[in-house]
Design a protein around this motif. Structure first.
Motif, mmCIF file in Angstrom:
data_model
loop_
_atom_site.group_PDB
_atom_site.id
_atom_site.type_symbol
_atom_site.label_atom_id
_atom_site.label_comp_id
_atom_site.label_asym_id
_atom_site.label_seq_id
_atom_site.Cartn_x
_atom_site.Cartn_y
_atom_site.Cartn_z
ATOM 1 N N ASN A 3 3.199 -0.541 -11.102
ATOM 2 C CA ASN A 3 2.946 -1.353 -9.914
ATOM 3 C C ASN A 3 1.826 -2.367 -10.109
ATOM 4 O OD1 ASN A 3 3.643 1.573 -8.044
ATOM 5 N ND2 ASN A 3 4.909 -0.274 -8.033
ATOM 6 N N VAL A 4 1.145 -2.299 -11.241
ATOM 7 C CA VAL A 4 0.130 -3.319 -11.534
ATOM 8 C C VAL A 4 0.779 -4.701 -11.516
ATOM 9 C CG1 VAL A 4 -1.387 -4.240 -13.321
ATOM 10 C CG2 VAL A 4 -1.397 -1.787 -12.810
ATOM 11 N N LEU A 5 1.962 -4.817 -12.116
ATOM 12 C CA LEU A 5 2.704 -6.081 -12.083
ATOM 13 C C LEU A 5 3.722 -6.046 -10.953
ATOM 14 C CD1 LEU A 5 3.348 -6.787 -15.873
ATOM 15 C CD2 LEU A 5 1.557 -7.743 -14.404
ATOM 16 N N LEU A 6 4.042 -7.204 -10.440
ATOM 17 C CA LEU A 6 5.004 -7.316 -9.344
ATOM 18 C C LEU A 6 6.421 -7.422 -9.884
ATOM 19 C CD1 LEU A 6 3.162 -9.896 -7.041
ATOM 20 C CD2 LEU A 6 3.166 -7.393 -6.873
ATOM 21 N N PRO A 7 7.419 -7.085 -9.087
ATOM 22 C CA PRO A 7 8.809 -7.259 -9.509
ATOM 23 C C PRO A 7 9.232 -8.717 -9.474
ATOM 24 C CG PRO A 7 8.726 -6.463 -7.246
ATOM 25 C CD PRO A 7 7.306 -6.454 -7.739
ATOM 26 N N ILE A 8 10.080 -9.113 -10.414
ATOM 27 C CA ILE A 8 10.709 -10.432 -10.354
ATOM 28 C C ILE A 8 11.644 -10.432 -9.143
ATOM 29 C CG2 ILE A 8 12.158 -12.108 -11.561
ATOM 30 C CD1 ILE A 8 9.566 -11.600 -13.020
ATOM 31 N N PRO A 9 11.592 -11.455 -8.292
ATOM 32 C CA PRO A 9 12.464 -11.462 -7.110
ATOM 33 C C PRO A 9 13.932 -11.303 -7.491
ATOM 34 C CG PRO A 9 10.800 -13.171 -6.923
ATOM 35 C CD PRO A 9 10.678 -12.613 -8.314
ATOM 36 N N LEU A 10 14.630 -10.435 -6.801
ATOM 37 C CA LEU A 10 16.022 -10.127 -7.114
ATOM 38 C C LEU A 10 16.904 -11.366 -7.043
ATOM 39 C CD1 LEU A 10 18.193 -8.006 -7.736
ATOM 40 C CD2 LEU A 10 18.389 -7.615 -5.272
ATOM 41 N N GLU A 11 16.658 -12.231 -6.088
ATOM 42 C CA GLU A 11 17.485 -13.438 -5.953
ATOM 43 C C GLU A 11 17.392 -14.308 -7.199
ATOM 44 O OE1 GLU A 11 18.263 -17.098 -2.791
ATOM 45 O OE2 GLU A 11 16.430 -15.916 -2.669
ATOM 46 N N GLU A 12 16.218 -14.374 -7.808
ATOM 47 C CA GLU A 12 16.062 -15.178 -9.027
ATOM 48 C C GLU A 12 16.902 -14.596 -10.157
ATOM 49 O OE1 GLU A 12 14.345 -17.986 -9.057
ATOM 50 O OE2 GLU A 12 13.703 -17.703 -6.991
ATOM 51 N N ILE A 13 16.934 -13.289 -10.251
ATOM 52 C CA ILE A 13 17.719 -12.637 -11.308
ATOM 53 C C ILE A 13 19.205 -12.850 -11.073
ATOM 54 C CG2 ILE A 13 18.331 -10.374 -12.256
ATOM 55 C CD1 ILE A 13 15.426 -9.520 -11.772
ATOM 56 N N LEU A 41 17.356 -12.759 -17.057
ATOM 57 C CA LEU A 41 15.981 -12.830 -16.599
ATOM 58 C C LEU A 41 15.549 -11.388 -16.344
ATOM 59 C CD1 LEU A 41 13.678 -14.771 -15.836
ATOM 60 C CD2 LEU A 41 14.550 -14.778 -13.500
ATOM 61 N N THR A 42 14.905 -10.801 -17.325
ATOM 62 C CA THR A 42 14.644 -9.369 -17.291
ATOM 63 C C THR A 42 13.655 -8.997 -16.186
ATOM 64 O OG1 THR A 42 12.911 -9.629 -18.955
ATOM 65 C CG2 THR A 42 15.116 -9.073 -19.740
ATOM 66 N N GLN A 43 13.864 -7.805 -15.633
ATOM 67 C CA GLN A 43 12.987 -7.298 -14.575
ATOM 68 C C GLN A 43 11.797 -6.575 -15.201
ATOM 69 O OE1 GLN A 43 11.377 -7.321 -11.804
ATOM 70 N NE2 GLN A 43 13.238 -7.122 -10.531
ATOM 71 N N ASN A 44 10.666 -6.583 -14.497
ATOM 72 C CA ASN A 44 9.520 -5.807 -14.963
ATOM 73 C C ASN A 44 9.840 -4.314 -14.924
ATOM 74 O OD1 ASN A 44 7.545 -7.651 -15.767
ATOM 75 N ND2 ASN A 44 6.843 -7.996 -13.669
ATOM 76 N N THR A 45 9.293 -3.602 -15.872
ATOM 77 C CA THR A 45 9.537 -2.171 -16.010
ATOM 78 C C THR A 45 9.223 -1.429 -14.715
ATOM 79 O OG1 THR A 45 8.983 -2.276 -18.355
ATOM 80 C CG2 THR A 45 8.894 -0.101 -17.305
ATOM 81 N N GLY A 46 10.116 -0.531 -14.339
ATOM 82 C CA GLY A 46 9.883 0.332 -13.193
ATOM 83 C C GLY A 46 10.588 -0.107 -11.930
ATOM 84 N N TYR A 47 10.964 -1.371 -11.858
ATOM 85 C CA TYR A 47 11.596 -1.886 -10.637
ATOM 86 C C TYR A 47 13.116 -1.965 -10.796
ATOM 87 C CZ TYR A 47 6.857 -3.221 -9.306
ATOM 88 O OH TYR A 47 5.521 -3.206 -8.992
ATOM 89 N N TYR A 50 0.829 -1.203 0.000
ATOM 90 C CA TYR A 50 0.000 0.000 0.000
ATOM 91 C C TYR A 50 0.869 1.261 0.000
ATOM 92 C CZ TYR A 50 0.695 0.648 5.084
ATOM 93 O OH TYR A 50 1.230 0.852 6.336
ATOM 94 N N GLN A 51 2.131 1.148 0.419
ATOM 95 C CA GLN A 51 3.102 2.235 0.272
ATOM 96 C C GLN A 51 3.959 1.867 -0.940
ATOM 97 O OE1 GLN A 51 4.875 2.049 4.190
ATOM 98 N NE2 GLN A 51 3.394 3.498 5.032
ATOM 99 N N TYR A 52 3.366 2.057 -2.113
ATOM 100 C CA TYR A 52 3.885 1.447 -3.340
ATOM 101 C C TYR A 52 5.293 1.886 -3.696
ATOM 102 C CZ TYR A 52 -0.536 -0.810 -4.582
ATOM 103 O OH TYR A 52 -1.641 -1.627 -4.615
ATOM 104 N N ALA A 53 5.730 3.043 -3.237
ATOM 105 C CA ALA A 53 7.087 3.490 -3.552
ATOM 106 C C ALA A 53 8.136 2.553 -2.969
ATOM 107 C CB ALA A 53 7.306 4.909 -3.031
ATOM 108 N N ASP A 54 7.731 1.759 -1.973
ATOM 109 C CA ASP A 54 8.670 0.836 -1.328
ATOM 110 C C ASP A 54 8.593 -0.581 -1.892
ATOM 111 O OD1 ASP A 54 9.527 2.858 0.391
ATOM 112 O OD2 ASP A 54 7.982 2.394 1.879
ATOM 113 N N LEU A 55 7.708 -0.818 -2.857
ATOM 114 C CA LEU A 55 7.589 -2.162 -3.425
ATOM 115 C C LEU A 55 8.770 -2.431 -4.340
ATOM 116 C CD1 LEU A 55 5.906 -4.745 -3.657
ATOM 117 C CD2 LEU A 55 4.649 -3.664 -5.546
ATOM 118 N N ASN A 56 9.569 -3.442 -4.009
ATOM 119 C CA ASN A 56 10.750 -3.732 -4.806
ATOM 120 C C ASN A 56 10.989 -5.235 -4.874
ATOM 121 O OD1 ASN A 56 12.333 -4.583 -2.459
ATOM 122 N ND2 ASN A 56 12.503 -2.413 -1.946
ATOM 123 N N SER A 57 12.032 -5.603 -5.581
ATOM 124 C CA SER A 57 12.302 -7.013 -5.883
ATOM 125 C C SER A 57 12.834 -7.792 -4.696
ATOM 126 C CB SER A 57 13.303 -7.109 -7.036
ATOM 127 O OG SER A 57 14.524 -6.474 -6.697
#
Length: 565
Positions: free
Chosen positions: A541-551, A559-565, A91-98
């Motif tokens: 933020n509609v789509l979630l970030p790919i987990p950083l560990e997977e990348i 393994l490309t990251q979703n745009t914005g993250y 809900y504090q979307y600026a903090d949503l990250n991989s």
């Protein structure tokens, strides 16, 4: 002691030498045949049960108590309560990250489903069609979540037996093709609901319900799939196996309640217990479930219910749903606006969305102060306008601050109380995963998408007939709550889903698959307190970030990251 030690060494060497003389010393003699690649019925059955266990592990995770809130918070229906932390970026979307643990856990469990299913499919294939069909259902279930929430993701169709570091993302369209193939196979080869090995095991109609949801999502890209979604829902509704609950039943007839509430009481939730509406009720109880019993400590109650036990004058009770933690709260939209003009809707009764209660601690008496707005204050607070004496059975009076954690309107569906576990860390009751009411809502959506608003209204009215049954009898108004074709829009269907499926559906997934997350956030309605409202949402933020560990682990390909993250 030195000599004794040498003796032990000699004895050990001699023992090994004698043993090594036996011709079968190096031959494996496993005590269990549960091994990857085995095809005997016992092993395959255990592996299929393992898929149900993964389901229990996913939605029963307690390592991060806020995990369940991730899929409700930051939408139109809920706001933050006493958050645990993992859900805050939702809900504090600026903090949503991989690096968010909720994102990583869901991704991991989806691929656990997929690899576990692939092992079964590769081992038995068409030689055991029921096992393969159940495995394909779970593979489709996982991939449907992945493409809904992440978009393009790696497509894995064979077992992973050695580390792989070169995954790439395949298109949603390519993955949807596999989802459809898996769903068709499962429908063709799984048993009817009354013939499954266990009430919680996957049957044809569970698959059809998933198919209706998946085809509605695919239909946003290819509208021919809206017809397929309607057909999947038709097959369930017309099967004659289910009917909406419209009369009280079960274990709690001697208690106050209503027939909608009865569906969600522990001991009433299964078909064998009288729930004619349940399509998939996941069995979750002490030491027995298709997945092997309680898995971890499911947190549904602690997420959805407030911490009313923090009031003096209150003790945990089954009628109030036991001990909650108030991880999230209903939004102003969900508390008030969605019910505008719907007086008499049983889904909003105090049994189903609890808005008030009474002091229940035995022999409780206290003096309190009450301010001008009717909120409780300290008895010696100078803002108090009057002091009242309260006792057991009186209506409870909250403090202003209680609305953030201790008391607020809440859905009672996840309530449950075990007198032997008053603290109630785990929720031990069955989970309502799919039921007939949602089938009508899915078909209504499909019909509306196919330019049939009259058909959609007909389906909505099936739910309204049930919801207003008592009120119509009391008022004498047979049309109370009815809707017409002109009322139907996608937002109206989403409103009705909120009324019917609050605390059941994964609201984030619903809004994302319908392309409505951004629009519906604007309906939330909560503007205070600071730090608890939705902030920072961006279109990506509609789509979630790919987990950083997977990348990072995927060293041999990008393994490309979703745009914005």
């Amino acid at each position: 002691m030195k000599h004794c030690k040498n003796i032990y060494i000699i004895i050990a060497v001699v023992s090994m030498t004698v043993a090594s003389c036996k011709s079968d010393f190096l031959e494996e003699d496993p005590y269990s045949s549960y091994r990857t690649g085995a095809t005997d019925a016992q092993t395959i059955e255990a592996q299929v049960i393992g898929l149900h266990r993964i389901f229990a592990e996913l939605w029963g995770w307690s390592g991060r108590q806020g995990f369940l809130a991730c899929w409700q918070i930051g939408t139109d229906i809920t706001v933050a309560g006493s958050t645990e932390g993992v859900e805050n970026p939702f809900y504090q979307y600026a903090d949503l990250n991989s690096e968010n643990a909720g994102v990583a856990y869901l991704w991991q469990k989806c691929y656990d489903f997929i690899n576990h299913a692939n092992v079964i499919i590769a081992a038995v294939g068409d030689n055991n069609v029921k096992a393969t069909a159940e495995a394909k259902f779970f593979r489709a279930y996982a991939y449907n979540m992945l493409v809904t929430l992440w978009g393009d993701v790696p497509l894995v169709k064979t077992p992973v037996t050695t580390p792989v570091f070169n995954y790439t993302r395949q298109s949603v369209a390519e993955i949807d093709q596999l989802i459809e193939e898996d769903l068709n196979y499962a429908i063709a080869n799984l048993p009817e609901v009354d013939q499954a090995a266990n009430e919680s095991r996957i049957n044809k109609n569970i698959v059809r319900q998933l198919a209706a949801e998946a085809y509605l999502r695919i239909g946003m890209r290819d509208n021919s799939y809206f017809a397929k979604a309607e057909q999947a829902a038709d097959a369930i509704i017309n099967s004659g196996k289910y009917r909406l609950i419209e009369a009280r039943y079960g274990k709690f007839l001697s208690e106050g309640g209503d027939y909608y509430r009865d569906m969600f009481r522990w001991g009433n939730q299964r078909r064998s217990q009288g729930n004619t509406e349940g399509i998939w009720t996941f069995e979750m109880e002490y030491n027995r479930v298709v997945a092997g019993g309680t898995v971890d400590n499911p947190q549904h109650r602690r997420v959805w219910q407030p911490a009313y036990h923090k009031w003096d004058g209150m003790i945990n009770a089954d009628s109030l749903g036991g001990r909650g933690n108030g991880r999230l709260r209903l939004s102003n939209f969900m508390k008030y606006k969605v019910w505008t003009g719907l007086n008499g809707d049983i889904r909003n009764s105090n049994y189903n969305i609890r808005r008030y209660t009474y002091y229940n601690r035995p022999n409780f008496t206290a003096n309190i102060g009450v301010d001008v707005d009717g909120y409780r204050v300290k008895a010696d607070d100078p803002t108090s306008v009057r002091t009242v004496t309260i006792k057991t059975g009186d209506r409870a009076i909250p403090f202003r601050a209680d609305s953030l954690e201790v008391w607020y309107p809440y859905p009672t569906k996840w309530g449950g109380y075990d007198a032997t576990d008053d603290f109630g860390y785990a929720l031990v009751k069955d989970w309502p995963v799919m039921r007939l009411a949602e089938t009508y809502l899915l078909r209504a959506e499909a019909r509306f998408r196919r330019n049939n608003p009259a058909g959609a209204a007909e389906d909505i009215n099936k739910l309204r007939d049930r919801a207003f049954k008592l009120a119509r009898t009391t008022s004498g108004n047979a049309d109370l709550g009815k809707v017409s074709a002109s009322d139907i829009t996608i937002d109206f269907i989403l409103d009705e889903r909120a009324r019917e499926l609050i605390a059941e559906e994964n609201r984030r997934m619903t809004l994302v698959r319908m392309g409505k997350l951004k629009d519906r956030i604007a309906k939330n309605g909560d503007t205070s307190p600071v730090g608890k409202v939705i902030t920072g949402f961006q279109d990506y933020n509609v789509l979630l970030p790919i987990p950083l560990e997977e990348i990072r682990l995927n060293k041999d390909a990008e393994l490309t990251q979703n745009t914005g993250y």
